[in-house]
Design a protein around this motif. Structure first.
Motif, PDB file in Angstrom:
ATOM      1  N   GLY A 108      52.250  51.735  35.835  1.00  0.00           N
ATOM      2  CA  GLY A 108      51.734  52.892  35.043  1.00  0.00           C
ATOM      3  C   GLY A 108      49.981  52.696  34.552  1.00  0.00           C
ATOM      4  N   ASP A 109      49.181  52.135  36.077  1.00  0.00           N
ATOM      5  CA  ASP A 109      47.712  52.130  35.745  1.00  0.00           C
ATOM      6  C   ASP A 109      47.379  52.901  36.937  1.00  0.00           C
ATOM      7  N   PHE A 110      48.530  52.751  37.714  1.00  0.00           N
ATOM      8  CA  PHE A 110      47.342  53.868  39.168  1.00  0.00           C
ATOM      9  C   PHE A 110      48.703  55.331  39.139  1.00  0.00           C
ATOM     10  N   GLU A 111      47.467  56.010  39.834  1.00  0.00           N
ATOM     11  CA  GLU A 111      47.889  56.763  40.371  1.00  0.00           C
ATOM     12  C   GLU A 111      49.250  57.443  41.712  1.00  0.00           C
ATOM     13  N   ARG A 112      48.202  57.079  42.504  1.00  0.00           N
ATOM     14  CA  ARG A 112      49.513  58.047  44.009  1.00  0.00           C
ATOM     15  C   ARG A 112      49.874  56.658  43.927  1.00  0.00           C
ATOM     16  N   ALA A 113      48.600  55.483  45.141  1.00  0.00           N
ATOM     17  CA  ALA A 113      49.025  55.072  45.284  1.00  0.00           C
ATOM     18  C   ALA A 113      47.911  53.605  45.260  1.00  0.00           C
ATOM     19  N   VAL A 114      47.840  52.610  45.441  1.00  0.00           N
ATOM     20  CA  VAL A 114      47.250  51.124  45.768  1.00  0.00           C
ATOM     21  C   VAL A 114      47.307  51.158  47.437  1.00  0.00           C
ATOM     22  N   CYS A 115      45.350  51.612  47.091  1.00  0.00           N
ATOM     23  CA  CYS A 115      45.029  51.961  48.959  1.00  0.00           C
ATOM     24  C   CYS A 115      44.344  50.743  49.388  1.00  0.00           C
ATOM     25  N   CYS A 116      43.101  49.815  48.406  1.00  0.00           N
ATOM     26  CA  CYS A 116      43.076  48.740  48.498  1.00  0.00           C
ATOM     27  C   CYS A 116      43.186  47.340  48.229  1.00  0.00           C
ATOM     28  N   VAL A 117      43.466  46.042  48.066  1.00  0.00           N
ATOM     29  CA  VAL A 117      43.529  45.503  47.390  1.00  0.00           C
ATOM     30  C   VAL A 117      42.401  43.821  48.432  1.00  0.00           C
ATOM     31  N   SER A 118      41.794  42.539  46.960  1.00  0.00           N
ATOM     32  CA  SER A 118      41.539  41.445  48.196  1.00  0.00           C
ATOM     33  C   SER A 118      40.604  41.150  46.630  1.00  0.00           C
ATOM     34  N   PHE A 119      41.306  39.514  47.374  1.00  0.00           N
ATOM     35  CA  PHE A 119      41.729  38.177  46.202  1.00  0.00           C
ATOM     36  C   PHE A 119      39.591  37.947  46.061  1.00  0.00           C
ATOM     37  N   SER A 120      39.667  37.621  45.037  1.00  0.00           N
ATOM     38  CA  SER A 120      37.524  36.395  45.360  1.00  0.00           C
ATOM     39  C   SER A 120      38.062  35.154  45.335  1.00  0.00           C
ATOM     40  N   LYS A 121      36.641  35.139  46.507  1.00  0.00           N
ATOM     41  CA  LYS A 121      37.320  33.499  47.627  1.00  0.00           C
ATOM     42  C   LYS A 121      35.940  32.758  46.596  1.00  0.00           C
ATOM     43  N   LEU A 122      35.314  32.858  45.289  1.00  0.00           N
ATOM     44  CA  LEU A 122      34.455  31.741  45.350  1.00  0.00           C
ATOM     45  C   LEU A 122      35.093  31.120  44.025  1.00  0.00           C
ATOM     46  N   ASP A 123      35.923  31.578  42.928  1.00  0.00           N
ATOM     47  CA  ASP A 123      36.450  30.881  42.435  1.00  0.00           C
ATOM     48  C   ASP A 123      37.836  30.432  41.810  1.00  0.00           C
ATOM     49  N   GLY A 124      37.991  30.508  43.718  1.00  0.00           N
ATOM     50  CA  GLY A 124      39.652  29.957  44.024  1.00  0.00           C
ATOM     51  C   GLY A 124      40.635  31.039  44.040  1.00  0.00           C
ATOM     52  N   GLY A 125      40.565  32.283  44.372  1.00  0.00           N
ATOM     53  CA  GLY A 125      41.175  33.920  43.624  1.00  0.00           C
ATOM     54  C   GLY A 125      42.368  33.523  42.550  1.00  0.00           C
ATOM     55  N   GLN A 126      40.862  34.054  41.118  1.00  0.00           N
ATOM     56  CA  GLN A 126      41.577  34.092  40.547  1.00  0.00           C
ATOM     57  C   GLN A 126      40.984  35.080  39.995  1.00  0.00           C
ATOM     58  N   GLN A 127      40.464  36.139  40.826  1.00  0.00           N
ATOM     59  CA  GLN A 127      40.259  37.709  40.219  1.00  0.00           C
ATOM     60  C   GLN A 127      41.267  38.415  41.692  1.00  0.00           C
ATOM     61  N   LEU A 128      41.696  39.647  41.294  1.00  0.00           N
ATOM     62  CA  LEU A 128      42.136  39.851  42.088  1.00  0.00           C
ATOM     63  C   LEU A 128      41.712  42.195  42.015  1.00  0.00           C
ATOM     64  N   VAL A 129      40.772  42.612  43.010  1.00  0.00           N
ATOM     65  CA  VAL A 129      40.256  44.032  43.211  1.00  0.00           C
ATOM     66  C   VAL A 129      41.378  44.588  43.315  1.00  0.00           C
ATOM     67  N   CYS A 130      41.478  45.830  42.631  1.00  0.00           N
ATOM     68  CA  CYS A 130      42.468  46.747  43.462  1.00  0.00           C
ATOM     69  C   CYS A 130      41.640  48.783  43.178  1.00  0.00           C
ATOM     70  N   VAL A 131      41.618  49.495  44.045  1.00  0.00           N
ATOM     71  CA  VAL A 131      41.725  50.394  44.557  1.00  0.00           C
ATOM     72  C   VAL A 131      42.624  51.242  43.879  1.00  0.00           C
ATOM     73  N   ASP A 132      42.548  52.762  43.216  1.00  0.00           N
ATOM     74  CA  ASP A 132      43.645  53.861  43.832  1.00  0.00           C
ATOM     75  C   ASP A 132      43.684  54.972  43.850  1.00  0.00           C
ATOM     76  N   ASP A 133      44.565  55.091  44.860  1.00  0.00           N
ATOM     77  CA  ASP A 133      44.206  56.415  46.207  1.00  0.00           C
ATOM     78  C   ASP A 133      43.967  57.880  45.147  1.00  0.00           C
ATOM     79  N   ALA A 134      43.939  57.917  44.033  1.00  0.00           N
ATOM     80  CA  ALA A 134      43.629  59.183  43.484  1.00  0.00           C
ATOM     81  C   ALA A 134      42.204  59.511  44.012  1.00  0.00           C
ATOM     82  N   ASN A 135      42.206  61.105  42.905  1.00  0.00           N
ATOM     83  CA  ASN A 135      41.193  61.638  42.602  1.00  0.00           C
ATOM     84  C   ASN A 135      39.526  61.163  42.619  1.00  0.00           C
TER      85      ASN A 135
END
Length: 658
Positions: A163-190
């Motif tokens: 329900g948060d993304f519109e078309r597709a998730v085009c990029c994902v990446s885990f954070s490195k320095l904190d041992g991977g506690q965060q994830l960044v995502c990019v929505d492939d929408a306008n």
């Protein structure tokens, strides 16, 4: 009492046929004469046999990036269709994560090298949903989302962003320095919304999100050596994001005197913390650690775009070219070392470079292949794939082999035991259908432009070519004794040939004329005396070998059919879901022992039924691994395995029958 819907399947006892309705059209399916008492109300039971996904052929390199990695388990990980493949090349084994409901578009490896994040596109709007499903969770997982899962157990740990993304998730990446506690995502929408998620707890939650760009985003990565920093690139941009007190702020990269490229195509991080970018002008720029300015430039590193950059464990840097197909090695000071290689043209430009086992490198290409090796020695192909829509698939009559052909003009002969390519051939026309002569020495390939080619399987040469009509050859089928070939065309005709000299000589008998839409499937009788055919408007017609239509159902209702590729017939009435519009089921195939039939549908599903499957609404086992309409299903000659093709997902799946 409410009257029964006139569109419900009904059994005509007097005439001995079952009437089903497809898109409102009534189709009479004649039963064998020994069926006198047909109980239409009972549901056909599912078979005892089940399918288990054994092998996936292909890789999605054509339009996806950074999707090939090596895991500590010794496996390489990549994706195609709705399936993530974990492939141990040395042991010749694959495992599969297939919890996604549609195309996987991106992948990231957690710093612990065990957890994986994969993002998918929006799934099929379930046409089936209106009949079967009121379960919100079922519908929801067809929204674009990210799955975080364990690469050892293949268990799903978290599902993020329904329900948060519109078309597709085009990029994902885990954070490195904190041992991977965060994830960044990019929505492939306008507006390419970038969001950061806290995944350190049992229930992940969104920390923040913001619009990033109206232009395509090609990569977004957490910086491995700078806390809360994300670098993003794409069309006309490289940007440096900082996450502070729950807010993302952006600095654009400043080019100063350097020529700004149309696309920044890839990112990597040097061991000293510099950010490296490769662009469409063939340049590699070094962005000084902690800044948004260029500290060093390697101009003209490639002729054409730099498609991938990879920092190896020994500190050297590899760059992969799009146009020139070259892979170059640079030292830590960004100087060329002289080590280089060129990817053979048949595999196409470099899509992604990755560190393999030891000092091996992995190369994913834009022609959907994966190569493995070293720069100073040779790169060997370990994964082949089709790179356009795939319809043609046929099992060898006596060996564990099968043929595939597609719109990419490629014909492959595969070995199902070694999971390798026996040989491949490029032809001049896009291909759509294929079949083997019963003796197993000849194959016929039907093309988009009315030609069909006869190929000698030993020499791989085209020994003859014929043209019938001026439209696509939809299906091809030899009679069981190999004396006849039926050629079903999109022009509504079936062309019949007499075959001699072991499948090398073809003499036209005539054409079967009577269908009012394109031919979809053809089957021969076991004695080679009759043909049955289906068409695009759901007709079932019967023919003799002199091209005469058999109009009396009583003449053919007891005929034993050598194959069951026709999706319309009394014995397969149950493979059509309730409310089917006639185009939902594309293909079916029966085991040689006549106990099981598989079908492929528009929802990417492979379904397994008991055969014969006459009862409307029969139960089945359903399997998901494809992401596109399943265009062909075929059991191997010994019924040990099922081979399936997924139209636009270009994947071939091999299933073990258990």
């Amino acid at each position: 009492m409410a009257s029964k819907s006139s569109r419900e399947p009904n059994w005509n006892q007097a005439e001995g046929y079952l009437k089903v309705f497809l898109k409102g059209r009534g189709v009479a399916l004649y039963a064998p004469s020994d069926i006198t008492d047909f109980d239409i109300g009972t549901v056909g039971e599912a078979p005892n046999e089940k399918l288990q996904l054994e092998w996936v052929y292909g890789y999605r390199g054509r339009d996806c990036r950074s999707n090939l990695y090596h895991l500590p388990t010794g496996e390489i990980i990549y994706f195609i269709a709705a399936t993530v493949v974990l492939y141990n090349v040395e042991e010749g084994m694959q495992r599969h994560y297939n919890q996604h409901t549609d195309d996987v578009k991106c992948i990231a490896i957690h710093p612990d090298k065990v957890k994986i994040a994969t993002g998918q596109v929006a799934g099929h709007e379930k046409k089936e949903g209106k009949n079967k499903r009121n379960d919100v969770a079922e519908i929801d997982d067809h929204l674009p989302h990210v799955r975080i899962w364990d690469s050892v157990s293949l268990n799903t740990l978290h599902i993020i962003g329904l329900g948060d993304f519109e078309r597709a998730v085009c990029c994902v990446s885990f954070s490195k320095l904190d041992g991977g506690q965060q994830l960044v995502c990019v929505d492939d929408a306008n507006e390419h919304v970038i969001s950061v998620w806290d995944i350190s707890r049992d229930k992940p939650h969104k920390v923040t999100e913001t619009k990033s760009s109206t232009e395509p985003v090609l990569a977004a990565e957490f910086h491995p050596y700078e806390n809360n920093q994300v670098v993003m690139c794409g069309k006309g941009q490289i940007s440096f994001w900082t996450l502070e007190s729950g807010t993302l702020t952006k600095k654009q990269g400043i080019y100063e005197k350097m020529e700004k490229p149309k696309f920044v195509l890839c990112l990597a991080f040097a061991e000293n913390g510099d950010v490296l970018s490769g662009d469409s002008n063939g340049n590699i720029f070094v962005w000084g650690r902690g800044t948004n300015r260029i500290s060093h430039a390697v101009n003209g590193a490639h002729d054409g775009g730099v498609f991938s950059l990879c920092v190896m464990k020994d500190g050297t840097i590899l760059s992969g070219g799009g146009k020139d197909r070259k892979v170059y090695q640079f030292d830590e000071n960004y100087k060329r070392t002289g080590l280089e290689t060129e990817i053979p043209e048949e595999f196409g430009p470099v899509r992604t470079l990755s560190q393999g086992h030891g000092n091996l490198i992995l190369v994913g290409t834009t022609r959907n292949s994966i190569l493995q090796g070293t720069l100073d020695l040779k790169l060997n192909p370990i994964v082949y794939g089709h790179l356009d829509e795939l319809w043609g698939l046929a099992p060898h009559p006596s060996q564990h082999q099968f043929m595939s052909c597609g719109s990419d003009k490629h014909v492959y002969l595969w070995d199902s035991m070694s999971h390798s390519v026996v040989w491949s051939k490029e032809i001049t026309d896009p291909a759509h259908s294929c079949c083997f002569h019963p003796e197993g020495n000849i194959a016929v390939v039907g093309t988009h432009n009315a030609r069909w080619l006869v190929i000698d399987l030993n020499t791989h040469d085209i020994i003859t070519a014929h043209t019938d009509g001026n439209e696509q050859i939809e299906c091809l089928q030899f009679s069981p004794d190999g004396k006849y070939l039926a050629v079903g065309s999109r022009d509504n005709y079936i062309y019949l040939y007499q075959v001699s000299d072991g499948g090398t000589k073809y003499t036209k008998i005539g054409r079967c004329s009577g269908h009012s839409s394109f031919i979809t499937h053809v089957d021969w009788s076991e004695d080679g005396q009759y043909l049955v055919s289906n068409s695009g408007d759901y007709e079932v017609l019967y023919w003799t070998t002199n091209c005469r239509q058999v109009t009396s159902p009583d003449n053919v209702r007891n005929v034993q059919w050598a194959t069951q590729t026709c999706t319309l017939g009394f014995n397969v009435a149950g493979i059509w879901p309730e409310g089917a519009d006639g185009t939902d089921v594309n293909t079916c195939g029966r085991t040689k022992n006549h106990t099981v039939i598989a079908s492929g549908d528009d929802f990417g599903k492979v379904n397994l039924y008991k055969y014969p499957c006459c009862k409307p609404r029969s139960s089945c086992h359903s399997y998901k691994a494809h992401s596109s309409h399943v265009t062909s299903v075929n059991f191997l000659f010994d019924d040990s395995r099922l081979i399936t093709a997924g139209g636009r997902d270009m994947a071939i799946m091999q299933w073990e029958l258990i």
